[in-house]
Enzyme design. Structure first.
Site, PDB file in Angstrom:
ATOM      1  N   THR A   1      15.820 -14.186 -15.950  1.00 17.92           N
ATOM      2  CA  THR A   1      16.841 -13.584 -14.900  1.00 17.92           C
ATOM      3  C   THR A   1      18.464 -14.624 -15.414  1.00 17.92           C
ATOM      4  O   THR A   1      17.667 -15.442 -15.540  1.00 17.92           O
ATOM      5  CB  THR A   1      16.936 -14.097 -13.073  1.00 17.92           C
ATOM      6  OG1 THR A   1      14.575 -13.306 -12.857  1.00 17.92           O
ATOM      7  CG2 THR A   1      17.913 -13.744 -11.979  1.00 17.92           C
TER       8      THR A   1
ATOM      9  N   LYS B   1      19.468  -6.331 -10.033  1.00 21.21           N
ATOM     10  CA  LYS B   1      18.506  -7.250 -10.039  1.00 21.21           C
ATOM     11  C   LYS B   1      19.120  -8.934  -8.720  1.00 21.21           C
ATOM     12  O   LYS B   1      19.010  -9.113  -7.761  1.00 21.21           O
ATOM     13  CB  LYS B   1      17.827  -8.510 -10.918  1.00 21.21           C
ATOM     14  CG  LYS B   1      17.372 -10.191 -10.790  1.00 21.21           C
ATOM     15  CD  LYS B   1      15.829  -9.630 -10.409  1.00 21.21           C
ATOM     16  CE  LYS B   1      15.205 -11.319  -9.715  1.00 21.21           C
ATOM     17  NZ  LYS B   1      14.355 -11.463  -9.558  1.00 21.21           N
TER      18      LYS B   1
HETATM   19  P1  NAD Z   1       8.974 -21.879 -16.127  1.00 17.82           P
HETATM   20  O1  NAD Z   1      10.201 -23.154 -16.457  1.00 17.82           O
HETATM   21  O2  NAD Z   1       7.930 -21.781 -15.136  1.00 17.82           O
HETATM   22  O3  NAD Z   1       9.199 -21.295 -17.454  1.00 17.82           O
HETATM   23  C1  NAD Z   1       9.970 -21.052 -18.357  1.00 17.82           C
HETATM   24  C2  NAD Z   1       9.628 -21.647 -19.836  1.00 17.82           C
HETATM   25  O4  NAD Z   1      10.343 -21.210 -21.037  1.00 17.82           O
HETATM   26  C3  NAD Z   1       8.626 -22.835 -19.807  1.00 17.82           C
HETATM   27  O5  NAD Z   1       7.488 -22.742 -20.180  1.00 17.82           O
HETATM   28  C4  NAD Z   1       9.518 -23.228 -20.964  1.00 17.82           C
HETATM   29  O6  NAD Z   1       9.297 -25.160 -21.851  1.00 17.82           O
HETATM   30  C5  NAD Z   1      10.087 -22.417 -21.863  1.00 17.82           C
HETATM   31  N1  NAD Z   1      11.566 -22.449 -22.131  1.00 17.82           N
HETATM   32  C6  NAD Z   1      12.817 -23.015 -22.512  1.00 17.82           C
HETATM   33  N2  NAD Z   1      13.525 -23.114 -23.575  1.00 17.82           N
HETATM   34  C7  NAD Z   1      12.159 -22.858 -23.928  1.00 17.82           C
HETATM   35  C8  NAD Z   1      13.150 -22.608 -25.333  1.00 17.82           C
HETATM   36  N3  NAD Z   1      14.413 -23.017 -26.314  1.00 17.82           N
HETATM   37  N4  NAD Z   1      12.294 -21.675 -26.599  1.00 17.82           N
HETATM   38  C9  NAD Z   1      11.289 -21.762 -25.916  1.00 17.82           C
HETATM   39  N5  NAD Z   1      10.548 -21.936 -25.313  1.00 17.82           N
HETATM   40  C10 NAD Z   1      11.115 -21.958 -23.926  1.00 17.82           C
HETATM   41  O7  NAD Z   1      10.121 -20.637 -14.919  1.00 17.82           O
HETATM   42  P2  NAD Z   1       9.881 -18.794 -14.366  1.00 17.82           P
HETATM   43  O8  NAD Z   1       9.287 -19.495 -13.169  1.00 17.82           O
HETATM   44  O9  NAD Z   1       8.572 -18.821 -15.668  1.00 17.82           O
HETATM   45  O10 NAD Z   1      10.533 -17.795 -15.045  1.00 17.82           O
HETATM   46  C11 NAD Z   1      10.712 -17.920 -15.525  1.00 17.82           C
HETATM   47  C12 NAD Z   1      11.668 -17.047 -15.173  1.00 17.82           C
HETATM   48  O11 NAD Z   1      11.511 -15.717 -14.224  1.00 17.82           O
HETATM   49  C13 NAD Z   1      13.007 -16.983 -14.877  1.00 17.82           C
HETATM   50  O12 NAD Z   1      14.330 -16.676 -15.293  1.00 17.82           O
HETATM   51  C14 NAD Z   1      12.884 -17.158 -13.609  1.00 17.82           C
HETATM   52  O13 NAD Z   1      14.382 -16.986 -12.426  1.00 17.82           O
HETATM   53  C15 NAD Z   1      12.332 -15.483 -13.515  1.00 17.82           C
HETATM   54  N6  NAD Z   1      11.648 -15.306 -12.513  1.00 17.82           N
HETATM   55  C16 NAD Z   1      10.600 -15.878 -11.586  1.00 17.82           C
HETATM   56  C17 NAD Z   1      10.477 -15.970 -10.497  1.00 17.82           C
HETATM   57  C18 NAD Z   1       9.373 -16.663  -9.863  1.00 17.82           C
HETATM   58  O14 NAD Z   1       8.772 -16.534  -8.388  1.00 17.82           O
HETATM   59  N7  NAD Z   1       9.236 -17.545 -10.620  1.00 17.82           N
HETATM   60  C19 NAD Z   1      10.166 -14.379 -10.065  1.00 17.82           C
HETATM   61  C20 NAD Z   1      11.123 -13.540 -10.493  1.00 17.82           C
HETATM   62  C21 NAD Z   1      12.339 -13.820 -11.821  1.00 17.82           C
END
Ligand code: NAD
Length: 290
Positions: A86, A161
Site C-alpha cells: 500500500t 484501496k
Molecule cells: P512488514 O513491515 O511486516 O513487512 C515489510 C518487509 O519489507 C519487512 O520484512 C522489511 O524487512 C522488508 N523491507 C523493507 N525495506 C526493504 C528493502 N529495501 N528491500 C527488501 N525488503 C525490505 O509489513 P506488512 O505488514 O507485511 O505490510 C506490507 C505492506 O502491505 C504495507 O505496504 C502495508 O501497508 C500493506 N498491508 C498490510 C496489511 C496488514 O494487515 N499487515 C494489510 C493490507 C496491506
C-alpha cells in the site's frame, strides 16, 4: 512461473509461501526477514534476474521507489513488476513509468484482507496497469487471493484501496461512537447489533467486524483488540487518502477527521499496536470533554 518476492514481512512471507506451495519457483529477498522454507537470494538484483514476475510487498512508497530503482535494470525484458504494497498513488505511477522505460510492465495491486487473508490465500486484490500484464499475474492472484478487480490504469489499484479504507475508517469510528452512545442511553449491545446490522446503519464494520466483544461474528474485539488490522495501518491509509485528496483537490472532511482521530489514538493515546476497532473502548473511557 519464476517468481521473485521482495519484502517478506507479515504479509509477504505467507503470500510467498502460498505461491511456493502452489508449485511456483519463488526466490525471496528481504533486508531483515528470513522466512523458513523459501529460497533466498543475497540481493534484490540477484533475486529478480530470472523472474517472469517480481512481486514487492514493502512498507511504503519511498522504499518501493528505491527497490524499483535497484531491480528494474536487473529484470528480464518483458517481465512484470507486481507491487502489492500500500503506497501513495504518485509512487505507484512513478514506478510504472520507470518500469515502462526499462522495457518492463508494472501492476499496482494493493490488498485487503490482512495477515489472515495473506495466510489463508483469501486476499482481495485491486489492480491498476496494462491488461496484458494483469492477465499474466491472474494465476498468482488466484493463489494468493479469492478476488481480484482490474481498476484501470497505473495507480488505480492504490486509488481504489485508499478510497475503500477511507470509508472503512469513517464507518468504524461512526460504529464505535454509536455503540458508546447506545451504552450511555441504556441500550443493550446485542439489541443495538440486532437492529443496526439489519437496518440502514449496517456496514462491514458493524456486521462482519463488530467492535463490541461478544456481539456479532468473532472479531479482534473478542481477542482483546489484538490486530487484525492495526490502528497504525489504518492511520497510514487515511494519511495516504488525504495526500491523494490534496493532490486531486477533493473535499474529504470526514476522511480528514478520521485521519486526525486515528493520529491522536495512535500517537498520543494507547492505540499503537491495537486493532483499529479499539476505538470503541477509547470512546467508552472518555466523556465529551476528553
Ligand atoms: P512488514 O513491515 O511486516 O513487512 C515489510 C518487509 O519489507 C519487512 O520484512 C522489511 O524487512 C522488508 N523491507 C523493507 N525495506 C526493504 C528493502 N529495501 N528491500 C527488501 N525488503 C525490505 O509489513 P506488512 O505488514 O507485511 O505490510 C506490507 C505492506 O502491505 C504495507 O505496504 C502495508 O501497508 C500493506 N498491508 C498490510 C496489511 C496488514 O494487515 N499487515 C494489510 C493490507 C496491506
Amino acid at each position: 512461473m519464476n517468481i521473485a518476492f521482495i519484502g517478506l514481512g507479515n504479509m509477504g512471507a505467507p503470500m510467498a509461501a502460498n505461491l511456493a506451495r502452489a508449485g511456483h519457483a519463488v526466490t525471496g529477498f528481504d533486508t531483515h526477514a528470513r522466512p523458513d522454507g523459501l529460497t533466498m537470494a543475497d540481493s534484490a538484483a540477484a533475486a529478480v534476474a530470472d523472474a517472469d514476475v517480481v512481486i514487492t510487498m514493502l512498507p511504503n512508497g519511498a522504499i518501493l521507489r528505491s527497490v524499483a530503482a535497484d531491480i528494474h535494470a536487473a529484470m528480464r525484458t518483458g517481465a512484470v513488476h507486481l507491487d502489492c504494497s500500500t503506497v501513495d498513488v504518485e509512487a505507484a505511477r512513478a514506478v510504472a513509468e520507470a518500469a515502462h522505460a526499462a522495457g518492463l510492465t508494472a501492476i499496482d495491486a494493493p490488498v485487503s484482507g490482512g495477515i489472515g487473508g495473506a495466510t489463508n490465500g483469501t486476499l482481495t486484490f485491486m489492480a491498476g496497469g496494462p491488461v496484458a500484464a494483469f492477465e499474466t499475474c491472474r494465476p498468482l492472484f488466484e493463489v494468493m487471493g479469492q478476488k481480484v478487480v482490474h481498476c484501470g490504469d497505473a495507480g488505480n489499484g492504490q486509488a481504489a484501496k485508499i478510497c475503500n479504507n477511507m470509508i472503512l475508517g469513517v464507518t468504524m469510528i461512526a460504529t464505535c461512537e454509536a455503540f458508546n452512545l447506545a451504552d450511555r442511553l441504556g441500550l443493550d449491545r446485542q439489541a443495538m447489533f440486532d437492529v443496526v446490522s439489519t437496518s440502514s446503519g449496517s456496514s462491514w464494520s458493524m456486521n462482519a467486524y463488530c467492535p463490541a466483544p461478544g456481539v456479532g461474528p468473532t472479531s479482534p474485539a473478542d481477542n482483546g483488540y489484538k490486530p487484525g488490522f492495526a490502528a497504525d495501518l489504518m492511520l497510514k491509509d487515511l494519511t495516504l487518502a488525504q495526500q491523494a485528496a490534496k493532490a486531486a483537490d477533493a473535499d474529504t472532511p470526514l476522511g480528514e477527521a478520521a485521519r486526525a482521530l486515528y493520529d491522536q489514538f495512535v500517537n498520543r493515546e494507547d492505540g499503537a499496536g491495537r486493532d483499529f476497532s479499539a476505538m470503541l473502548p477509547r470512546f467508552s473511557e472518555r466523556s465529551r470533554r476528553g
